[in-house]
Design a protein around this motif. Structure first.
Motif, mmCIF file in Angstrom:
data_model
loop_
_atom_site.group_PDB
_atom_site.id
_atom_site.type_symbol
_atom_site.label_atom_id
_atom_site.label_comp_id
_atom_site.label_asym_id
_atom_site.label_seq_id
_atom_site.Cartn_x
_atom_site.Cartn_y
_atom_site.Cartn_z
ATOM 1 N N ILE A 273 1.099 -1.124 -0.144
ATOM 2 C CA ILE A 273 -0.075 0.046 -0.088
ATOM 3 C C ILE A 273 1.024 1.312 0.029
ATOM 4 N N GLU A 274 1.940 1.221 0.672
ATOM 5 C CA GLU A 274 2.770 2.501 0.985
ATOM 6 C C GLU A 274 3.481 2.592 -0.633
ATOM 7 N N ARG A 275 3.824 1.585 -1.316
ATOM 8 C CA ARG A 275 4.438 1.883 -2.582
ATOM 9 C C ARG A 275 3.248 2.440 -3.481
ATOM 10 N N GLN A 276 2.108 1.978 -3.516
ATOM 11 C CA GLN A 276 0.867 2.456 -4.222
ATOM 12 C C GLN A 276 0.947 4.018 -3.796
ATOM 13 N N LEU A 277 0.821 4.388 -2.735
ATOM 14 C CA LEU A 277 0.501 5.727 -2.493
ATOM 15 C C LEU A 277 1.609 6.699 -2.908
ATOM 16 N N GLY A 278 2.660 6.064 -3.040
ATOM 17 C CA GLY A 278 3.858 6.841 -3.637
ATOM 18 C C GLY A 278 3.625 7.041 -5.197
ATOM 19 N N ARG A 279 2.746 6.521 -5.674
ATOM 20 C CA ARG A 279 2.597 6.740 -7.399
ATOM 21 C C ARG A 279 1.069 6.811 -7.407
ATOM 22 N N LEU A 280 0.337 7.477 -6.533
ATOM 23 C CA LEU A 280 -1.205 7.626 -6.760
ATOM 24 C C LEU A 280 -1.781 8.161 -8.249
ATOM 25 N N ASP A 281 -0.794 9.191 -8.597
ATOM 26 C CA ASP A 281 -1.115 9.959 -9.666
ATOM 27 C C ASP A 281 -0.809 8.996 -11.014
#
Length: 317
Positions: A273-281
């Motif tokens: 989840i943290e990795r995905q939050l780093g590339r939300l856009d």
């Protein structure tokens, strides 16, 4: 004016009734003009963020193509509705006159709608332009679907009602109306899709953040800058994550209902989840990038991971 015009049929003198109709036309076009300026400003505010001048924001690069789309949608839809009504006229001669007149509005309206749609995409900023033209994608489906639907309506109206008004049936007119309404709805939807995740492009995002402040927030911390209690991250990571959700995610998502984040992260642990939050856009869904420090991002990831109910536990508060 619309209500008076409708209720005045057979009651008001013809001249007065016609005058009310023209008042309604003028008011409707002025309303469309004003709304178009607001929507165009939201898509591309031009020099307004730096100058603050009304003219710079209202009459921006997307104003004219957007107005063409609005005009084409209005004229084309009015023509199609008149076409359906005209096919029910009793006298053959009257039916032919009404059908041919309505078809002129259809032809002009959908030609303007197609031209405005293509022009609008051409003047958009590159990221928004790619949303509409990159294949595959929802934006490209709406964009190219609008152009195809406009071409179909134009071709069918030209070869049918306009060329042979006496042979136009109501079923055919209803079919054209259905395709035409799909084109106008798609034209409106693609503009909203191209603007996401912004309320005002480059100035205000859907979660209320100014994207220009994101760099500073990544250093100083989002919660402190937004007035939340300091040092939440170290003291209570779950409370930190919940507060970040409330301030950055809740404008579009709920925990377990509409656009559920529990479902979005199902099967992921906190690290994923943290990795995905780093590339939300860069993910599907047109989301703004996360704003905050690495510690805050980790806290939000932990809270989202805790949303998933373990076998013998409870979801995060």
């Amino acid at each position: 004016a619309a209500l008076l015009h409708y209720s005045g049929w057979g009651v008001l003198p013809p001249a007065h009734h016609l005058a009310l109709g023209w008042i309604y036309v003028a008011a409707a076009w002025l309303a469309a003009f004003a709304v178009n300026g607001v929507l165009a400003f939201m898509q591309e505010p031009g020099a307004w963020p730096s100058t603050g001048h009304f003219i710079d924001g209202f009459f921006n690069v997307t104003f004219n193509p957007s107005l063409l789309v609005q005009a084409g949608s209005a004229l084309g839809t009015a023509g199609l509705i008149s076409l359906v009504a005209g096919c029910a006229a009793g006298a053959a001669r009257l039916r032919a006159v009404v059908v041919r007149s309505a078809s002129r509005f259809v032809l002009g309206g959908f030609a303007l709608l197609a031209a405005g749609t293509a022009w609008y995409a051409a003047v958009l900023p590159v990221p928004a332009q790619q949303v509409l033209t990159a294949v595959p994608g929802a934006g490209s489906l709406l964009f190219y679907g609008t152009l195809v639907a406009c071409a179909v309506v134009f071709a069918f109206a030209l070869t049918g009602p306009f060329s042979r008004p006496e042979g136009c049936g109501r079923s055919f007119a209803l079919l054209l109306l259905t395709i035409g309404l799909a084109a106008t709805l798609a034209a409106g939807a693609q503009r909203a899709l191209a603007r996401r995740p912004h309320v005002i492009t480059g100035y205000l995002e859907v979660n209320g953040l100014d994207p220009r402040a994101r760099g500073e927030l990544s250093r100083s911390g989002f919660l402190v800058a937004s007035g939340a209690a300091p040092s939440l991250t170290a003291r209570d990571p779950l409370a930190t994550g919940r507060e970040l959700f409330r301030r950055q995610c809740a404008a579009c998502h709920t925990r377990t209902g509409f656009r559920s984040l529990r479902e979005a992260v199902r099967g992921w642990d906190a690290d994923v989840i943290e990795r995905q939050l780093g590339r939300l856009d860069r993910l599907r869904g047109s989301m703004p990038p996360f704003a905050g420090t690495r510690e805050e991002r980790r806290a939000l990831a932990g809270w989202l991971a805790a949303l998933q109910v373990p076998a013998a536990g409870k979801a995060a508060p």
